[in-house]
Design a protein around this motif. Structure first.
Motif, PDB file in Angstrom:
ATOM      1  N   ASP A   1     -23.456   5.898  -1.310  1.00 45.44           N
ATOM      2  CA  ASP A   1     -22.501   6.881  -1.202  1.00 45.44           C
ATOM      3  C   ASP A   1     -21.850   6.771  -2.545  1.00 45.44           C
ATOM      4  O   ASP A   1     -21.299   6.231  -3.157  1.00 45.44           O
ATOM      5  CB  ASP A   1     -20.886   6.744   0.150  1.00 45.44           C
ATOM      6  CG  ASP A   1     -20.340   7.736  -0.148  1.00 45.44           C
ATOM      7  OD1 ASP A   1     -20.915   8.433  -0.981  1.00 45.44           O
ATOM      8  OD2 ASP A   1     -19.640   7.945   0.653  1.00 45.44           O
TER       9      ASP A   1
ATOM     10  N   SER B   1     -17.445  17.690  -4.009  1.00 43.55           N
ATOM     11  CA  SER B   1     -16.613  18.220  -4.497  1.00 43.55           C
ATOM     12  C   SER B   1     -15.224  16.844  -5.439  1.00 43.55           C
ATOM     13  O   SER B   1     -14.116  18.070  -5.718  1.00 43.55           O
ATOM     14  CB  SER B   1     -15.570  17.463  -3.049  1.00 43.55           C
ATOM     15  OG  SER B   1     -15.960  17.620  -1.845  1.00 43.55           O
TER      16      SER B   1
ATOM     17  N   SER C   1     -20.524  16.184   1.442  1.00 40.03           N
ATOM     18  CA  SER C   1     -21.005  14.986   2.213  1.00 40.03           C
ATOM     19  C   SER C   1     -20.859  14.210   3.730  1.00 40.03           C
ATOM     20  O   SER C   1     -21.629  13.484   4.063  1.00 40.03           O
ATOM     21  CB  SER C   1     -20.965  13.766   1.144  1.00 40.03           C
ATOM     22  OG  SER C   1     -20.037  13.681   0.720  1.00 40.03           O
TER      23      SER C   1
ATOM     24  N   THR D   1     -21.679  14.184  -3.834  1.00 42.92           N
ATOM     25  CA  THR D   1     -20.777  15.721  -3.526  1.00 42.92           C
ATOM     26  C   THR D   1     -20.582  16.443  -4.561  1.00 42.92           C
ATOM     27  O   THR D   1     -19.995  15.735  -5.701  1.00 42.92           O
ATOM     28  CB  THR D   1     -19.425  15.003  -2.675  1.00 42.92           C
ATOM     29  OG1 THR D   1     -18.987  16.403  -2.766  1.00 42.92           O
ATOM     30  CG2 THR D   1     -18.370  13.987  -3.297  1.00 42.92           C
TER      31      THR D   1
HETATM   32  C1  LIG Z   1     -16.550   7.797  -0.916  1.00 38.55           C
HETATM   33  C2  LIG Z   1     -16.697   9.330  -0.413  1.00 38.55           C
HETATM   34  N1  LIG Z   1     -18.362   9.563   0.367  1.00 38.55           N
HETATM   35  C3  LIG Z   1     -17.593  10.828   1.079  1.00 38.55           C
HETATM   36  C4  LIG Z   1     -16.691  12.450   0.579  1.00 38.55           C
HETATM   37  C5  LIG Z   1     -16.043  13.055   1.819  1.00 38.55           C
HETATM   38  O1  LIG Z   1     -17.420  13.636   0.524  1.00 38.55           O
HETATM   39  P1  LIG Z   1     -17.010  15.600   0.653  1.00 38.55           P
HETATM   40  O2  LIG Z   1     -16.141  16.602   0.418  1.00 38.55           O
HETATM   41  O3  LIG Z   1     -18.669  15.653   0.362  1.00 38.55           O
HETATM   42  O4  LIG Z   1     -17.055  15.077   2.433  1.00 38.55           O
HETATM   43  C6  LIG Z   1     -15.087  11.194   0.255  1.00 38.55           C
HETATM   44  C7  LIG Z   1     -14.579  11.691   0.285  1.00 38.55           C
HETATM   45  O5  LIG Z   1     -12.888  12.123  -0.695  1.00 38.55           O
HETATM   46  C8  LIG Z   1     -15.651   9.776  -0.792  1.00 38.55           C
HETATM   47  O6  LIG Z   1     -14.638   9.364  -0.380  1.00 38.55           O
END
Ligand SMILES: Cc1ncc(COP(=O)(O)O)c(C=O)c1O
Length: 355
Positions: free
Chosen positions: A183, A211, A89, A209
């Motif tokens: 987000d 992730s 993301s 995400t």
């Molecule tokens: C609030 C937030 N947004 C976005 C991300 C980024 O996620 P990605 O791994 O999809 O780049 C993180 C990662 O820790 C996050 O904590």
């Protein structure tokens, strides 16, 4: 002298959470990764895509990630034209700034939240404004009309863990002249989300995400949901082959195994509730969390002391030096066993000299 743009010359750059080289020796609770592996179907799909000799890698992957947009669309109830896939993301957050905020224009976010927004704005030469939180976790002094180009709202918030109610987010959307980016990196661990707002408000973008909840941080997979005009703009900016073949195979397999996904998310959230209760028994102040982590402060409010005590016991958590956060720790939720080991370590470390 190398002729760098002044903004790049002076910027510090983002420092991500530490990834220790001897990772297997640690209980790693510092970057909100999932303690469980992804569905076994991910491994199968990657191997199938690779084939016996890896020949599939000779050719470029699908540029549009069409099958993934289809699958994500079915999952979230949107036409694929409302979805863009991203290399994490972070990629789509970056492209949102590039699409909406020119040099000298303003973007905003809440402090504390995800400070990477500021780094991305710096690269672009955009101005950054931060809003603080009230004690009730609402935005302090949000203007009747916010005229900046983008407002990033992290909900559930990281590092604090609370989520903004959807009707409150909707009010913010109506007060933003620019785009409101929600987000939702942690929304799969929460009881609610703001997806419906995308249908009702043309200036709302949701980012997600794979992730965290899908245990695919190592594959770099994320997405955004927004009106097709916004998605079309983001589509022009991204790298044309932003998702590699193996990531696309993994993503599809993960999205299609919702039974596995739900089971693992439920495990994480029930461990989160157990850990929260146990920390409170140790007199820690813990913010009720909607994410896969908790923000907790020891009774003596010395986050650094506890961070170091855990570090010495090979338990890695996140300590932030920002004045608003220095008293506490963000602790990702691991397996039940990892959290029990962490609690034992916290008992050993004790509550501080004066308590
Ligand atoms: C609030 C937030 N947004 C976005 C991300 C980024 O996620 P990605 O791994 O999809 O780049 C993180 C990662 O820790 C996050 O904590």
């Amino acid at each position: 002298m190398i002729p760098l743009r002044p903004a790049i010359q002076t910027m510090a750059g983002y420092i991500p959470g530490y990834q220790p080289p001897d990772i297997a020796c640690w209980i790693k609770l510092n970057t909100n990764e999932n303690p469980y592996p992804p569905t076994p179907k991910v491994r199968d799909a990657i191997l199938e895509e690779l084939g016996c000799d890896g020949a599939s890698l000779r050719t470029y992957p699908s540029a549009s990630s069409e099958r993934l947009r289809q699958a994500a669309g079915e999952l979230y109830g949107f036409d694929p034209s409302w979805i863009i896939m991203a290399n994490g993301s972070d990629e789509v957050l970056n492209n949102l700034i590039r699409a909406f905020a020119g040099e000298g224009e303003e973007i905003a976010y809440i402090h504390p939240s995800y400070s990477y927004y500021a780094t991305l704005a710096e690269i672009q030469g955009a101005q950054v404004r931060t809003f603080s939180l009230t004690d009730e976790f609402r935005i302090a002094g949000f203007p009747q009309r916010y005229t900046g180009k983008l407002f990033f709202l992290t909900s559930p918030n990281s590092p604090l863990g609370f989520a903004f109610p959807t009707d409150y987010i909707e009010t913010l959307a109506t007060r933003c002249d620019g785009m409101l980016v929600v987000d939702e990196a942690y929304a799969d661990f929460a009881t609610d989300n703001a997806l419906d707002l995308v249908r009702r408000h043309e200036n709302v973008v949701i980012t997600r995400t794979l992730s965290k909840s899908y245990a695919l941080a190592g594959m770099r997979l994320g997405l955004a949901i927004a009106r097709p005009t916004v998605i079309a703009a983001l589509d022009k900016i991204r790298d044309h082959y932003n998702l590699d073949r193996l990531a696309q195979a993994a993503c599809l397999a993960a999205l299609q195994d919702q039974t596995y996904f739900r089971t693992r998310c439920d495990q994480v959230t029930s461990t989160r509730e157990f850990f929260t209760q146990e920390l409170r028994k140790l007199n820690y102040t813990v913010i009720s969390s909607q994410g896969n982590f908790v923000f907790a402060s020891p009774p003596d409010r010395d986050g650094r002391r506890v961070y170091e005590g855990l570090y010495a016991r090979k338990i890695l958590v996140r300590h932030f030096s920002a004045p608003l956060l220095v008293h506490g720790l963000r602790i990702s939720i691991g397996t039940r066993q990892e959290m029990e080991q962490t609690l034992s370590a916290l008992r050993e470390i004790g509550q501080g000299p004066d308590t």
